[in-house]
Enzyme design. Structure first.
Site, PDB file in Angstrom:
ATOM      1  N   ASP A   1       0.935  -1.011   0.064  1.00  0.00           N
ATOM      2  CA  ASP A   1      -0.141  -0.094  -0.157  1.00  0.00           C
ATOM      3  C   ASP A   1       0.771   1.223  -0.091  1.00  0.00           C
ATOM      4  OD1 ASP A   1      -1.780   2.108   1.051  1.00  0.00           O
ATOM      5  OD2 ASP A   1      -3.222   0.329   1.139  1.00  0.00           O
TER       6      ASP A   1
ATOM      7  N   ASN B   1     -12.852  -3.197   2.911  1.00  0.00           N
ATOM      8  CA  ASN B   1     -13.963  -2.269   3.233  1.00  0.00           C
ATOM      9  C   ASN B   1     -15.004  -2.530   1.824  1.00  0.00           C
ATOM     10  OD1 ASN B   1     -12.770  -0.993   5.435  1.00  0.00           O
ATOM     11  ND2 ASN B   1     -11.499   0.051   4.331  1.00  0.00           N
TER      12      ASN B   1
ATOM     13  N   GLN C   1     -14.447   2.629   1.629  1.00  0.00           N
ATOM     14  CA  GLN C   1     -13.865   2.012   0.514  1.00  0.00           C
ATOM     15  C   GLN C   1     -13.502   3.175  -0.286  1.00  0.00           C
ATOM     16  OE1 GLN C   1     -16.207  -0.457  -1.929  1.00  0.00           O
ATOM     17  NE2 GLN C   1     -14.465  -1.207  -3.203  1.00  0.00           N
TER      18      GLN C   1
ATOM     19  N   HIS D   1     -10.272  -5.368  -2.865  1.00  0.00           N
ATOM     20  CA  HIS D   1      -8.880  -5.448  -2.144  1.00  0.00           C
ATOM     21  C   HIS D   1      -9.186  -5.709  -0.718  1.00  0.00           C
ATOM     22  CE1 HIS D   1      -9.911  -1.124  -2.130  1.00  0.00           C
ATOM     23  NE2 HIS D   1      -9.342  -1.186  -0.921  1.00  0.00           N
TER      24      HIS D   1
ATOM     25  N   HIS E   1      -6.851  -5.610   2.602  1.00  0.00           N
ATOM     26  CA  HIS E   1      -5.842  -5.123   3.553  1.00  0.00           C
ATOM     27  C   HIS E   1      -5.265  -6.198   4.303  1.00  0.00           C
ATOM     28  CE1 HIS E   1      -6.835  -0.619   2.641  1.00  0.00           C
ATOM     29  NE2 HIS E   1      -8.068  -1.264   2.635  1.00  0.00           N
TER      30      HIS E   1
HETATM   31  P1  AMP Z   1      -9.849   1.239   0.878  1.00  0.00           P
HETATM   32  O1  AMP Z   1     -10.074   2.826   1.703  1.00  0.00           O
HETATM   33  O2  AMP Z   1     -10.011   0.076   1.505  1.00  0.00           O
HETATM   34  O3  AMP Z   1     -10.586   1.328  -0.595  1.00  0.00           O
HETATM   35  O4  AMP Z   1      -8.392   1.171   0.767  1.00  0.00           O
HETATM   36  C1  AMP Z   1      -7.836   1.912  -0.625  1.00  0.00           C
HETATM   37  C2  AMP Z   1      -6.236   1.778  -0.149  1.00  0.00           C
HETATM   38  O5  AMP Z   1      -5.489   1.848  -1.324  1.00  0.00           O
HETATM   39  C3  AMP Z   1      -5.540   2.730   0.628  1.00  0.00           C
HETATM   40  O6  AMP Z   1      -5.105   2.198   1.740  1.00  0.00           O
HETATM   41  C4  AMP Z   1      -4.535   3.540  -0.198  1.00  0.00           C
HETATM   42  O7  AMP Z   1      -3.550   3.875   0.656  1.00  0.00           O
HETATM   43  C5  AMP Z   1      -4.270   2.489  -1.447  1.00  0.00           C
HETATM   44  N1  AMP Z   1      -3.782   2.968  -2.703  1.00  0.00           N
HETATM   45  C6  AMP Z   1      -4.606   3.618  -3.388  1.00  0.00           C
HETATM   46  N2  AMP Z   1      -3.998   3.968  -4.335  1.00  0.00           N
HETATM   47  C7  AMP Z   1      -2.785   3.153  -4.315  1.00  0.00           C
HETATM   48  C8  AMP Z   1      -1.877   2.865  -5.429  1.00  0.00           C
HETATM   49  N3  AMP Z   1      -1.692   3.451  -6.532  1.00  0.00           N
HETATM   50  N4  AMP Z   1      -0.742   1.914  -4.857  1.00  0.00           N
HETATM   51  C9  AMP Z   1      -0.930   1.637  -4.042  1.00  0.00           C
HETATM   52  N5  AMP Z   1      -1.829   1.598  -3.021  1.00  0.00           N
HETATM   53  C10 AMP Z   1      -2.823   2.500  -3.350  1.00  0.00           C
END
Ligand code: AMP
Ligand code: ZN
Length: 137
Positions: free
Chosen positions: A32, A88, A95, A101, A103
């Site tokens: 992440d 999420n 989300q 995805h 985590h």
């Molecule tokens: P969510 O809030 O569950 O949708 O989580 C999205 C996650 O994606 C967050 O923890 C972000 O830091 C991560 N994220 C967003 N864009 C990228 C990216 N390009 N590469 C790696 N992680 C990302």
């Protein structure tokens, strides 16, 4: 089943570079970019499913097996003290990227992160009412 406008489709399929820690035919696991802790990783299916509700059951099963394998390895290699799995679904649930995805968040003593909720205090009746609403028989 890719979505041309989805950044996680592009990352999962190698069109955008990422810090990949695992790849097979159906998944890529990446670090992440805004990690909660050292090693915070995301399991991404290569196909596009917006969330848990769109995820086919056979993919859902594999996600949990991967979480177990990689999570154990991360805890071991990073000398973590624990691991949170967070997933999420929907904006209200936090989300922000609408490609499923999972985590994997290694936890360390004194990492000062909080992943949780404020516990409610439902009465017996309220719990029974909720039970009736969602019981699966
Ligand atoms: P969510 O809030 O569950 O949708 O989580 C999205 C996650 O994606 C967050 O923890 C972000 O830091 C991560 N994220 C967003 N864009 C990228 C990216 N390009 N590469 C790696 N992680 C990302
Ligand atoms: Zn996608």
């Amino acid at each position: 089943m890719k979505d041309e406008t989805c950044i996680f489709c592009k990352i999962a399929n190698g069109e955008i570079p990422s810090k990949s820690i695992y790849e097979d035919e159906e998944f890529r696991v990446i670090l992440d970019l805004g990690p909660a802790t050292k090693g915070h990783a995301l399991i991404l299916p290569k196909n596009h499913y917006a969330d848990l509700f769109e995820l086919p059951e056979e993919i859902a099963e594999k996600v949990m097996v991967l979480a177990k394998k990689l999570g154990s390895r991360m805890v071991d290699k990073l000398h973590a003290d624990g691991l949170n799995l967070v997933q999420n679904n929907g904006e209200t649930a936090g989300q922000t990227v609408f490609h499923f995805h999972m985590h994997l968040i290694p936890r360390y003593k004194d990492d000062n992160q909080k992943i949780g909720w404020v516990p409610g205090k439902p009465g017996e009746e309220e719990l029974e009412e909720t039970q009736k609403q969602i019981i699966y028989e």
